[in-house]
Design a protein around this motif. Structure first.
Motif, PDB file in Angstrom:
ATOM      1  N   GLU A 312      23.878  33.036  19.190  1.00 18.97           N
ATOM      2  CA  GLU A 312      22.558  32.415  19.254  1.00 18.97           C
ATOM      3  C   GLU A 312      21.401  33.396  19.131  1.00 18.97           C
ATOM      4  OE1 GLU A 312      22.102  29.856  22.614  1.00 18.97           O
ATOM      5  OE2 GLU A 312      24.157  29.094  22.510  1.00 18.97           O
ATOM      6  N   LYS A 313      21.603  34.622  19.591  1.00 23.36           N
ATOM      7  CA  LYS A 313      20.476  35.550  19.687  1.00 23.36           C
ATOM      8  C   LYS A 313      20.436  36.573  18.560  1.00 23.36           C
ATOM      9  CE  LYS A 313      19.983  33.386  23.550  1.00 23.36           C
ATOM     10  NZ  LYS A 313      19.008  32.290  23.651  1.00 23.36           N
ATOM     11  N   GLY A 314      21.446  36.599  17.713  1.00 22.53           N
ATOM     12  CA  GLY A 314      21.454  37.547  16.603  1.00 22.53           C
ATOM     13  C   GLY A 314      21.750  38.968  17.008  1.00 22.53           C
ATOM     14  N   LEU A 315      22.170  39.177  18.250  1.00 19.90           N
ATOM     15  CA  LEU A 315      22.445  40.522  18.739  1.00 19.90           C
ATOM     16  C   LEU A 315      23.767  41.054  18.191  1.00 19.90           C
ATOM     17  CD1 LEU A 315      21.451  40.090  22.489  1.00 19.90           C
ATOM     18  CD2 LEU A 315      20.431  41.740  20.926  1.00 19.90           C
ATOM     19  N   LEU A 316      23.814  42.358  17.993  1.00 23.10           N
ATOM     20  CA  LEU A 316      25.088  43.033  17.762  1.00 23.10           C
ATOM     21  C   LEU A 316      25.481  43.654  19.085  1.00 23.10           C
ATOM     22  CD1 LEU A 316      27.391  44.079  16.016  1.00 23.10           C
ATOM     23  CD2 LEU A 316      25.987  46.083  15.495  1.00 23.10           C
ATOM     24  N   LEU A 317      26.577  43.200  19.638  1.00 21.88           N
ATOM     25  CA  LEU A 317      27.061  43.689  20.923  1.00 21.88           C
ATOM     26  C   LEU A 317      28.293  44.552  20.672  1.00 21.88           C
ATOM     27  CD1 LEU A 317      26.750  43.642  23.976  1.00 21.88           C
ATOM     28  CD2 LEU A 317      28.018  41.498  24.036  1.00 21.88           C
ATOM     29  N   VAL A 318      28.167  45.852  20.930  1.00 24.50           N
ATOM     30  CA  VAL A 318      29.251  46.806  20.711  1.00 24.50           C
ATOM     31  C   VAL A 318      29.894  47.119  22.053  1.00 24.50           C
ATOM     32  CG1 VAL A 318      29.904  49.016  19.705  1.00 24.50           C
ATOM     33  CG2 VAL A 318      27.935  47.771  18.785  1.00 24.50           C
ATOM     34  N   VAL A 319      31.200  46.854  22.155  1.00 27.31           N
ATOM     35  CA  VAL A 319      31.904  46.908  23.434  1.00 27.31           C
ATOM     36  C   VAL A 319      33.131  47.810  23.354  1.00 27.31           C
ATOM     37  CG1 VAL A 319      33.046  45.525  25.207  1.00 27.31           C
ATOM     38  CG2 VAL A 319      31.172  44.536  23.890  1.00 27.31           C
ATOM     39  N   SER A 320      33.328  48.634  24.347  1.00 27.53           N
ATOM     40  CA  SER A 320      34.548  49.438  24.431  1.00 27.53           C
ATOM     41  C   SER A 320      35.747  48.525  24.618  1.00 27.53           C
ATOM     42  CB  SER A 320      34.461  50.399  25.610  1.00 27.53           C
ATOM     43  OG  SER A 320      33.370  51.273  25.472  1.00 27.53           O
ATOM     44  N   ALA A 321      36.814  48.785  23.876  1.00 26.60           N
ATOM     45  CA  ALA A 321      38.011  47.939  23.945  1.00 26.60           C
ATOM     46  C   ALA A 321      38.702  48.043  25.294  1.00 26.60           C
ATOM     47  CB  ALA A 321      38.983  48.311  22.831  1.00 26.60           C
ATOM     48  N   GLY A 322      38.681  49.239  25.892  1.00 22.05           N
ATOM     49  CA  GLY A 322      39.366  49.445  27.158  1.00 22.05           C
ATOM     50  C   GLY A 322      40.317  50.619  27.078  1.00 22.05           C
ATOM     51  N   ASN A 323      40.733  51.117  28.232  1.00 26.40           N
ATOM     52  CA  ASN A 323      41.598  52.294  28.302  1.00 26.40           C
ATOM     53  C   ASN A 323      42.934  51.986  28.968  1.00 26.40           C
ATOM     54  OD1 ASN A 323      39.574  53.789  27.155  1.00 26.40           O
ATOM     55  ND2 ASN A 323      38.785  54.555  29.091  1.00 26.40           N
ATOM     56  N   GLU A 324      43.442  50.765  28.766  1.00 29.13           N
ATOM     57  CA  GLU A 324      44.704  50.377  29.399  1.00 29.13           C
ATOM     58  C   GLU A 324      45.891  50.398  28.435  1.00 29.13           C
ATOM     59  OE1 GLU A 324      41.665  49.699  31.949  1.00 29.13           O
ATOM     60  OE2 GLU A 324      41.788  48.478  30.145  1.00 29.13           O
ATOM     61  N   LEU A 343      31.644  43.328  18.672  1.00 35.89           N
ATOM     62  CA  LEU A 343      32.331  44.370  17.918  1.00 35.89           C
ATOM     63  C   LEU A 343      33.064  45.247  18.931  1.00 35.89           C
ATOM     64  CD1 LEU A 343      32.631  45.482  14.975  1.00 35.89           C
ATOM     65  CD2 LEU A 343      30.862  47.129  15.581  1.00 35.89           C
ATOM     66  N   SER A 344      34.360  44.996  19.104  1.00 31.01           N
ATOM     67  CA  SER A 344      35.176  45.741  20.061  1.00 31.01           C
ATOM     68  C   SER A 344      35.689  47.008  19.391  1.00 31.01           C
ATOM     69  CB  SER A 344      36.357  44.895  20.528  1.00 31.01           C
ATOM     70  OG  SER A 344      35.909  43.656  21.046  1.00 31.01           O
ATOM     71  N   VAL A 345      35.580  48.125  20.101  1.00 24.96           N
ATOM     72  CA  VAL A 345      35.892  49.419  19.504  1.00 24.96           C
ATOM     73  C   VAL A 345      37.019  50.126  20.243  1.00 24.96           C
ATOM     74  CG1 VAL A 345      34.962  51.657  18.811  1.00 24.96           C
ATOM     75  CG2 VAL A 345      33.488  49.638  18.766  1.00 24.96           C
ATOM     76  N   PRO A 370      41.187  45.271  18.634  1.00 24.09           N
ATOM     77  CA  PRO A 370      39.772  45.588  18.459  1.00 24.09           C
ATOM     78  C   PRO A 370      39.350  45.356  17.016  1.00 24.09           C
ATOM     79  CG  PRO A 370      41.058  47.597  18.508  1.00 24.09           C
ATOM     80  CD  PRO A 370      42.009  46.477  18.842  1.00 24.09           C
ATOM     81  N   ASN A 371      38.044  45.444  16.764  1.00 25.75           N
ATOM     82  CA  ASN A 371      37.546  45.210  15.406  1.00 25.75           C
ATOM     83  C   ASN A 371      37.632  46.468  14.553  1.00 25.75           C
ATOM     84  OD1 ASN A 371      35.873  43.403  17.430  1.00 25.75           O
ATOM     85  ND2 ASN A 371      36.007  42.293  15.497  1.00 25.75           N
ATOM     86  N   VAL A 372      37.241  47.604  15.131  1.00 29.37           N
ATOM     87  CA  VAL A 372      37.303  48.895  14.447  1.00 29.37           C
ATOM     88  C   VAL A 372      37.620  49.960  15.493  1.00 29.37           C
ATOM     89  CG1 VAL A 372      35.726  48.319  12.559  1.00 29.37           C
ATOM     90  CG2 VAL A 372      34.794  49.225  14.703  1.00 29.37           C
ATOM     91  N   SER A 373      37.804  51.194  15.043  1.00 24.80           N
ATOM     92  CA  SER A 373      38.078  52.313  15.948  1.00 24.80           C
ATOM     93  C   SER A 373      37.457  53.570  15.374  1.00 24.80           C
ATOM     94  CB  SER A 373      39.586  52.519  16.123  1.00 24.80           C
ATOM     95  OG  SER A 373      40.221  51.390  16.668  1.00 24.80           O
ATOM     96  N   CYS A 374      37.295  54.585  16.228  1.00 27.98           N
ATOM     97  CA  CYS A 374      36.915  55.906  15.735  1.00 27.98           C
ATOM     98  C   CYS A 374      37.404  56.954  16.723  1.00 27.98           C
ATOM     99  CB  CYS A 374      35.412  56.014  15.500  1.00 27.98           C
ATOM    100  SG  CYS A 374      34.396  56.146  16.980  1.00 27.98           S
ATOM    101  N   GLY A 379      38.161  58.537  25.945  1.00 33.29           N
ATOM    102  CA  GLY A 379      38.103  57.124  26.268  1.00 33.29           C
ATOM    103  C   GLY A 379      37.287  56.326  25.282  1.00 33.29           C
ATOM    104  N   THR A 380      37.519  55.012  25.294  1.00 29.13           N
ATOM    105  CA  THR A 380      36.777  54.138  24.379  1.00 29.13           C
ATOM    106  C   THR A 380      35.311  54.006  24.786  1.00 29.13           C
ATOM    107  OG1 THR A 380      37.502  52.165  25.608  1.00 29.13           O
ATOM    108  CG2 THR A 380      38.825  52.838  23.714  1.00 29.13           C
ATOM    109  N   SER A 381      34.969  54.479  25.980  1.00 28.18           N
ATOM    110  CA  SER A 381      33.558  54.554  26.369  1.00 28.18           C
ATOM    111  C   SER A 381      32.763  55.368  25.371  1.00 28.18           C
ATOM    112  CB  SER A 381      33.411  55.220  27.735  1.00 28.18           C
ATOM    113  OG  SER A 381      33.489  54.304  28.776  1.00 28.18           O
TER     114      SER A 381
END
Length: 518
Positions: A312-324, A343-345, A370-374, A379-381
């Motif tokens: 609804e807001k047009g935001l791009l929300l980039v989120v760490s996938a997690g370290n588990e 966008l989970s990373v 996740p969507n992408v990685s680098c 950590g994914t943080s």
């Protein structure tokens, strides 16, 4: 005597924790929509942002909660800790008697327990001084893999883009030499502590052990040294910084603070939000842990709010996938990384394989996570912020784009696209591909397949004869990896052996991606 005092303090703290009332989201059924004026609730930057992206200025989720309902609850002693316009809900600590009363009210839709713990998603042991870092630190490696030189060549540095960060704290930021340019150019536009609203200085006083986490996150988005490597893409972006985690507790959920921070950032006209916080397992009370099946994109309240932000807001929300990733009891992404629109990373290691700690996508989701990685060693943080800076550069080039459009461009620029999997998503984004997509050029996305039906091994001849290593992802399904391995080759020839139960294997050698069908 000191030992006795410590034990006494710990016992008193435990008594205080366990005497606290449980916390809930109280979701209301409707809102009073008459006389709503969006100009009173959105900043001028937020209005201009929506006009640019052709997003509605009047949205139901922006309308404040009905004051009459709040007053009725207050009369029964139900006081809001936080309010969410997006969810049409308040969070509150209530007794069983109050809960029963709420469930009988016509204006209450549902009462949801939220006593979850939020954690900073990092394998990180504190802030490292600038001059202690090696020249080829993880940050410069990451942006080098993503072709940072091409962004520089195009003059894309995140200028004009406002980024919001939701994290645990920013202690030491003003003394961080890698971020001095942000302070010099007054690119820190504002800060807000949603855990302790009375706290105005987030830079010079450490309250909890994790208060410096956000400092390093910002560094991975926009960090640069006067002599040495550049750590983040968006060196000329501007920032609003928020704190939503109370790092010294393990039992009290901070979901509501996180959601309030996101709504505040949206109202200020922020274009991209980075968050390296996630909800999964490890709570003091095991009963409060999420279940694996709840990472479905629809259950966690924080996930629902994240989806509103993207839809609804047009935001791009980039989120760490997690370290588990190495935790056999969990392994998968945490909330809100399970939301479809975010966008989970994930993270890759030095060889290009998934970093062991990086969380994978569950096999029951109808979309890829996740969507992408680098690259990230910590950590994914600290992989998610690198992608955030990359996204800011793309948005600078195409400011009218919505968050969803930028997300799709980043996915399509991935090194594995369209052969994505639940280990790395679509792989490491590449500036060369993303910039071509921005120019309107179509990229070839055909899957290069080789049939090896009935065979247990297959020899791949790479186009480059001098390469000696390749990566293979063995899969049971089109996207679900069961095993990854680094294979050795001779003169560009690699022998891939089929593990039991595998139906497909993705072979990756440099820019060459091949799908082997067994």
């Amino acid at each position: 005597m000191k030992r006795f005092f410590l034990i006494l303090v710990l016992n008193l703290f435990a008594l205080q924790v366990f005497c606290q009332m449980p916390k809930y989201w109280i979701v209301l059924k409707d809102k009073e929509t008459k006389n709503y004026d969006y100009k009173k609730h959105l900043s001028q930057r937020a209005i201009e942002k929506r006009q640019l992206m052709k997003i509605d200025l009047v949205q139901y989720s922006d309308i404040p909660l009905t004051e009459d309902y709040l007053n009725k609850m207050a009369e029964k002693g139900v006081e809001a800790v936080n309010q969410s316009k997006w969810l049409n809900a308040i969070s509150a600590e209530i007794t069983d008697e109050q809960k029963n009363w709420l469930l009988k009210q016509d204006f209450v839709k549902e009462v949801i327990p939220i006593q979850r713990r939020v954690t900073a998603l990092a394998n990180y042991n504190g802030y490292v001084e600038d001059d202690e870092r090696p020249e080829n630190a993880s940050y410069s490696t990451a942006i080098s893999q993503m072709e940072a030189q091409l962004m520089k060549k195009e003059g894309l540095t995140g200028e004009g883009i406002v980024i919001g960060v939701i994290d645990a704290g920013y202690y030491g930021l003003t003394k961080n030499r890698n971020l001095k340019h942000l302070l010099k150019d007054e690119r820190i536009l504002g800060t807000r502590d949603f855990v302790d609203p009375s706290r105005e200085d987030l830079f010079n006083n450490m309250v909890t052990y994790s208060d410096d986490h956000g400092n390093t996150v910002v560094e991975h988005i926009a960090g640069i040294r006067s002599k040495g490597p550049q750590y983040g893409f968006a060196i000329d972006a501007s920032f609003y910084l928020t704190r939503s985690e109370k790092g010294d507790t393990e039992t009290r959920a901070e979901e509501d603070y996180w959601i309030s921070a996101m709504e505040w950032l949206d109202s200020l006209g922020v274009r991209i939000i980075n968050t390296s916080l996630g909800y999964a397992i490890g709570f003091d009370d095991p009963k409060q842990n999420y279940k694996l099946k709840e990472m479905d994109g629809n259950t966690a309240v924080i996930t629902k709010a994240a989806q509103i932000a993207t839809e609804e807001k047009g935001l791009l929300l980039v989120v760490s996938a997690g370290n588990e990733g190495n935790d056999s009891n969990w392994q998968i992404v945490s909330a809100p990384a399970d939301a479809k629109g975010v966008l989970s990373v994930g993270a890759v290691g030095p060889t290009g394989l998934k970093a062991g700690y990086s969380s994978i996508g569950p096999d029951f989701l109808p979309y890829l996570k996740p969507n992408v990685s680098c690259f990230s060693l910590m950590g994914t943080s600290f992989s998610a912020p690198v992608i955030t800076g990359f996204a800011a550069c793309l948005l600078q080039s195409k400011p009218e784009a919505t968050g969803e459009e930028i997300k799709e461009i980043i996915e399509m620029s991935g090194s594995l696209y369209p052969n994505g999997n639940n280990f790395l998503g679509y792989g490491v984004p590449k500036a060369s591909k993303a910039l071509k997509i921005l120019e309107g050029k179509k990229l070839e996305a055909a899957i290069n397949k080789r049939m090896a039906t009935g065979k247990d091994e297959y020899t791949v001849k790479a186009s480059e004869k001098d390469v000696e290593e390749a990566i293979v992802f063995h899969k049971q399904k089109q996207h679900y990896v069961t095993q990854q391995e680094l294979v050795k080759g001779t003169k560009g020839k690699f022998k891939v052996v089929k593990p039991a139960g595998v139906t497909e294997s993705t072979f990756v050698c440099g820019d060459e991606v091949l799908e082997i069908i067994w």
